[in-house]
Motif scaffolding. Structure first.
Motif, short mmCIF file in Angstrom:
data_model
loop_
_atom_site.label_atom_id
_atom_site.label_comp_id
_atom_site.label_asym_id
_atom_site.label_seq_id
_atom_site.Cartn_x
_atom_site.Cartn_y
_atom_site.Cartn_z
N GLY A 220 -18.31 -2.24 5.46
CA GLY A 220 -17.36 -1.92 6.51
C GLY A 220 -16.03 -1.37 6.05
N ALA A 221 -15.88 -1.08 4.76
CA ALA A 221 -14.63 -0.49 4.27
C ALA A 221 -14.48 0.92 4.85
N SER A 222 -13.30 1.23 5.34
CA SER A 222 -13.09 2.53 5.98
C SER A 222 -12.46 3.55 5.06
N GLN A 223 -11.86 3.11 3.96
CA GLN A 223 -11.20 4.03 3.03
C GLN A 223 -11.89 3.92 1.66
N VAL A 224 -13.01 4.61 1.53
CA VAL A 224 -13.78 4.56 0.28
C VAL A 224 -13.71 5.93 -0.39
N LEU A 225 -13.20 5.95 -1.60
CA LEU A 225 -13.05 7.20 -2.35
C LEU A 225 -13.88 7.12 -3.62
N VAL A 226 -14.44 8.27 -4.03
CA VAL A 226 -15.33 8.31 -5.18
C VAL A 226 -14.78 9.26 -6.23
N ALA A 227 -14.80 8.84 -7.47
CA ALA A 227 -14.34 9.67 -8.57
C ALA A 227 -15.19 10.93 -8.68
N ALA A 228 -14.56 12.04 -9.05
CA ALA A 228 -15.28 13.32 -9.16
C ALA A 228 -16.34 13.26 -10.24
N THR A 229 -16.08 12.52 -11.29
CA THR A 229 -17.04 12.28 -12.37
C THR A 229 -16.99 10.80 -12.73
N PRO A 230 -18.08 10.24 -13.27
CA PRO A 230 -18.13 8.79 -13.51
C PRO A 230 -17.40 8.36 -14.78
N ASP A 231 -16.08 8.58 -14.80
CA ASP A 231 -15.28 8.14 -15.93
C ASP A 231 -13.93 7.65 -15.43
N GLU A 232 -13.23 6.90 -16.26
CA GLU A 232 -12.02 6.23 -15.80
C GLU A 232 -10.88 7.18 -15.46
N ASN A 233 -10.74 8.25 -16.21
CA ASN A 233 -9.66 9.20 -15.88
C ASN A 233 -9.86 9.79 -14.49
N ALA A 234 -11.10 10.11 -14.16
CA ALA A 234 -11.39 10.63 -12.82
C ALA A 234 -11.14 9.56 -11.77
N LEU A 235 -11.44 8.31 -12.10
CA LEU A 235 -11.18 7.22 -11.16
C LEU A 235 -9.68 7.06 -10.93
N PHE A 236 -8.89 7.19 -11.98
CA PHE A 236 -7.44 7.12 -11.83
C PHE A 236 -6.91 8.27 -10.97
N ASP A 237 -7.50 9.45 -11.13
CA ASP A 237 -7.11 10.58 -10.28
C ASP A 237 -7.42 10.28 -8.81
N THR A 238 -8.55 9.63 -8.58
CA THR A 238 -8.92 9.24 -7.22
C THR A 238 -7.94 8.22 -6.66
N LEU A 239 -7.51 7.30 -7.49
CA LEU A 239 -6.51 6.31 -7.08
C LEU A 239 -5.21 6.99 -6.67
N GLU A 240 -4.74 7.92 -7.47
CA GLU A 240 -3.49 8.61 -7.16
C GLU A 240 -3.61 9.38 -5.83
N ARG A 241 -4.78 9.97 -5.61
CA ARG A 241 -5.02 10.68 -4.35
C ARG A 241 -4.97 9.72 -3.17
N ALA A 242 -5.55 8.56 -3.35
CA ALA A 242 -5.56 7.55 -2.28
C ALA A 242 -4.15 7.08 -1.96
N LEU A 243 -3.34 6.88 -2.99
CA LEU A 243 -1.97 6.40 -2.78
C LEU A 243 -1.12 7.47 -2.12
N ARG A 244 -1.31 8.73 -2.50
CA ARG A 244 -0.55 9.82 -1.86
C ARG A 244 -0.91 9.91 -0.38
N THR A 245 -2.19 9.74 -0.06
CA THR A 245 -2.63 9.81 1.32
C THR A 245 -2.01 8.70 2.15
N ARG A 246 -1.89 7.51 1.58
CA ARG A 246 -1.29 6.39 2.30
C ARG A 246 0.19 6.61 2.57
N LEU A 247 0.85 7.30 1.65
CA LEU A 247 2.29 7.55 1.81
C LEU A 247 2.59 8.71 2.74
#
Length: 248
Positions: A220-247
């Motif tokens: 039931g999570a409504s804000q689910v984001l997926v890294a472009a590639t399965p590695d941590e740097n891509a996951l961090f990029d996804t995190l930054e995108r999520a935080l920008r969207t929230r702001l």
């Protein structure tokens, strides 16, 4: 505001350091606990290579690797993090795949086509107790003989740390990072048991892959984001995108 890391110890510490270097406050809630499984290789097969989908599989048998004669074999690692653990353990030849089991399968198959690896080779798969896909079976269909040895299990941690529960109650957690399907499920179970599931699912869930993301969407999570590639740097990029969207 904090970023919650659900990754098991000790990998969560490196993730936390990387996040802090990016200016984030971090909370740690390792929802799976690493448990080695006794490893006894009684097979007579002469292995052509080792395949590994997790650094934990190497950590579990690191003291035995030299005596077992495995360090002289080429090792196929699922990604850079696992490859680093293999090099630290003493493997001299490490071939790195693209970050998931499908990419690892393809890397092994391509190595046989390139005659780097014999097509009929027997491969030793150092694996966890819970597998997300039948990598051994898939490689078997390609003509390889795969011996799968379970070297570790990841046991669910049933409770979230007190400070994490307080963070959810105070709306002080900005996003959650998820690295595997099993850890995502364990996080959901723990959050439900602690009574913070609604708060936990109301914020961005940043996932390493679509497989992981499906667990959060189904919950039931409504804000689910997926890294472009399965590695941590891509996951961090996804995190930054999520935080920008929230702001925004």
């Amino acid at each position: 505001m904090s970023i919650l890391v659900t990754r098991p110890h000790p990998d969560n510490e490196a993730t936390a350091d990387n996040l802090r270097a990016r200016g984030h406050v971090v909370l740690l809630a390792p929802v799976l606990k690493f448990e080695p499984v006794a490893f006894h290789d009684e097979g007579e097969a002469g292995y052509g290579a080792v395949i590994v989908t997790s650094a934990n599989a190497i950590r579990a048998v690191a003291p035995q690797l030299r005596d077992l004669g495995l360090l002289e074999l080429p090792l196929f690692a699922v990604g850079e993090h696992t490859a680093s653990a293999a090099l630290d353990a003493g493997f001299g030849e490490v071939i790195v795949a693209g970050g998931d089991a499908a990419a690892l399968r393809d890397k092994v198959v391509q190595s046989a086509r390139d005659k780097v690896l014999k097509k009929k080779s027997t491969l030793l798969y150092l694996a966890g107790a819970d597998l997300s896909r039948d990598l051994g079976g898939e490689l078997g269909a390609e003509g390889f003989n795969v011996v799968t040895q379970t070297t570790y299990r990841m046991a669910p941690v049933k409770h979230l740390p007190h400070e994490v529960c307080e963070g959810f109650a105070a709306h002080g957690v900005e996003a959650v990072l998820h690295y595997s399907r099993r850890s995502a499920r364990a996080f959901l179970d723990a959050a439900r048991d602690e009574g913070v599931e609604i708060s936990a699912l109301a914020i961005p869930q940043c996932c390493l892959s679509e497989t992981v993301a499906g667990v959060l969407r189904d919950a039931g999570a409504s804000q689910v984001l997926v890294a472009a590639t399965p590695d941590e740097n891509a996951l961090f990029d996804t995190l930054e995108r999520a935080l920008r969207t929230r702001l925004a």
